[in-house]
Motif scaffolding. Sequence first.
Motif, mmCIF file in Angstrom:
data_model
loop_
_atom_site.group_PDB
_atom_site.id
_atom_site.type_symbol
_atom_site.label_atom_id
_atom_site.label_comp_id
_atom_site.label_asym_id
_atom_site.label_seq_id
_atom_site.Cartn_x
_atom_site.Cartn_y
_atom_site.Cartn_z
ATOM 1 N N UNK A 102 -4.252 -7.391 13.847
ATOM 2 C CA UNK A 102 -4.952 -8.605 12.847
ATOM 3 C C UNK A 102 -2.894 -8.822 12.295
ATOM 4 N N UNK A 103 -2.619 -7.799 12.376
ATOM 5 C CA UNK A 103 -0.759 -8.986 11.765
ATOM 6 C C UNK A 103 -0.398 -8.307 10.161
ATOM 7 N N UNK A 104 -1.419 -7.348 9.297
ATOM 8 C CA UNK A 104 -0.327 -7.595 8.336
ATOM 9 C C UNK A 104 0.610 -6.742 8.235
ATOM 10 N N UNK A 105 1.808 -7.424 7.475
ATOM 11 C CA UNK A 105 3.110 -7.376 7.572
ATOM 12 C C UNK A 105 2.839 -5.153 6.739
ATOM 13 N N UNK A 106 1.771 -5.040 6.017
ATOM 14 C CA UNK A 106 1.981 -3.544 5.339
ATOM 15 C C UNK A 106 0.285 -3.658 4.360
ATOM 16 N N UNK A 107 0.130 -2.364 4.250
ATOM 17 C CA UNK A 107 -1.151 -2.372 3.665
ATOM 18 C C UNK A 107 -0.757 -0.510 2.932
ATOM 19 N N UNK A 108 -1.520 -0.998 1.765
ATOM 20 C CA UNK A 108 -1.754 0.864 0.823
ATOM 21 C C UNK A 108 -3.187 0.522 0.399
ATOM 22 N N UNK A 109 -3.116 1.317 0.561
ATOM 23 C CA UNK A 109 -5.039 1.990 0.387
ATOM 24 C C UNK A 109 -5.147 3.428 -0.441
ATOM 25 N N UNK A 110 -6.417 2.860 -1.008
ATOM 26 C CA UNK A 110 -6.926 4.605 -1.922
ATOM 27 C C UNK A 110 -8.313 4.446 -2.390
ATOM 28 N N UNK A 111 -8.349 6.218 -2.115
ATOM 29 C CA UNK A 111 -9.776 6.249 -1.635
ATOM 30 C C UNK A 111 -9.499 7.453 -2.562
ATOM 31 N N UNK A 112 -10.994 7.914 -3.165
ATOM 32 C CA UNK A 112 -11.275 9.418 -3.341
ATOM 33 C C UNK A 112 -11.106 10.544 -2.192
ATOM 34 N N UNK A 113 -11.357 9.604 -1.413
ATOM 35 C CA UNK A 113 -11.152 10.981 0.151
ATOM 36 C C UNK A 113 -9.898 11.469 0.441
ATOM 37 N N UNK A 114 -9.380 12.113 0.942
ATOM 38 C CA UNK A 114 -8.733 11.952 1.747
ATOM 39 C C UNK A 114 -9.061 11.348 3.329
ATOM 40 N N UNK A 115 -7.699 10.406 3.203
ATOM 41 C CA UNK A 115 -7.840 9.492 5.094
ATOM 42 C C UNK A 115 -6.626 9.985 6.011
ATOM 43 N N UNK A 116 -7.432 10.176 6.818
ATOM 44 C CA UNK A 116 -6.312 10.652 8.055
ATOM 45 C C UNK A 116 -5.330 9.842 8.078
ATOM 46 N N UNK A 117 -3.641 9.337 8.434
ATOM 47 C CA UNK A 117 -2.806 9.071 8.401
ATOM 48 C C UNK A 117 -2.912 7.578 9.102
ATOM 49 N N UNK A 118 -2.929 6.818 9.012
ATOM 50 C CA UNK A 118 -2.968 5.393 9.970
ATOM 51 C C UNK A 118 -1.484 5.120 9.898
ATOM 52 N N UNK A 119 -0.795 5.057 11.277
ATOM 53 C CA UNK A 119 0.670 4.508 11.116
ATOM 54 C C UNK A 119 0.518 2.784 10.921
ATOM 55 N N UNK A 120 1.754 2.629 9.351
ATOM 56 C CA UNK A 120 1.740 1.376 8.941
ATOM 57 C C UNK A 120 1.453 1.514 7.700
ATOM 58 N N UNK A 121 0.591 2.200 7.407
ATOM 59 C CA UNK A 121 -0.232 2.154 6.228
ATOM 60 C C UNK A 121 0.468 3.408 5.101
ATOM 61 N N UNK A 122 0.631 2.850 4.107
ATOM 62 C CA UNK A 122 0.161 3.990 2.903
ATOM 63 C C UNK A 122 -0.684 3.980 2.060
#
Length: 174
Positions: A102-122
Amino acid sequence: MSDEAPPERRRMVRPPSGGTAAGRGLGQKLKTADKRSLSSQQWIKRQLADPYSERARAEGWRSRAAFKLSEIDDRLGLIRKGSRVIDLGAAPGGWTEVALKRGAAAVAGVDLLPIVPIPGAVLIEADFTAPGVDQQLIDALGGPPDLVLSDMAHNTIGHRKTDHMKIIALIEIA
Ligand SMILES: C[S@@+](CC[C@H](N)C(=O)[O-])C[C@H]1O[C@@H](n2cnc3c(N)ncnc32)[C@H](O)[C@@H]1O
């Protein structure tokens, strides 16, 4: 020492884990279905029969939650084009994917669990309540966020009051 036979050891059966992007394909799971618990087999059948799961696979979303999250955003207008977004409790990545599409320029996420990488997000694997993790997220965005999404939830224990207090604590920290 007693002659009695030791008590029967019971095996814990884990509930099926959600999502398809990080794990094996559903077709592959069915091959071993006869060795799975009944609830696990039923979960796989439901996934295969579920039109939202099928649509999510066809459209390249990692979970069916994408449709629910998009509807929430349609109603509330949370995600602005070009915005910087923090996603707390991000696994498996539903909100992160929706925010980026939906057009976010940057996303930074955190979780206790590992996340399969998503291009454009840290995406950081950490406990958000640990010192310094909030600053890591801000640094990853390159500045303060325009929007903080929090979907953090602990594993419920089934005691309503305890579960309620724990979820409220996560909301307050967020
Ligand atoms: C409902 S799920 C999140 C679904 C996700 N937002 C999505 O859109 O796909 C809740 C998540 O919160 C995470 N969580 C719970 N406590 C956390 C904490 N202290 N720090 C980071 N993540 C946490 C859990 O590991 C779990 O993955």
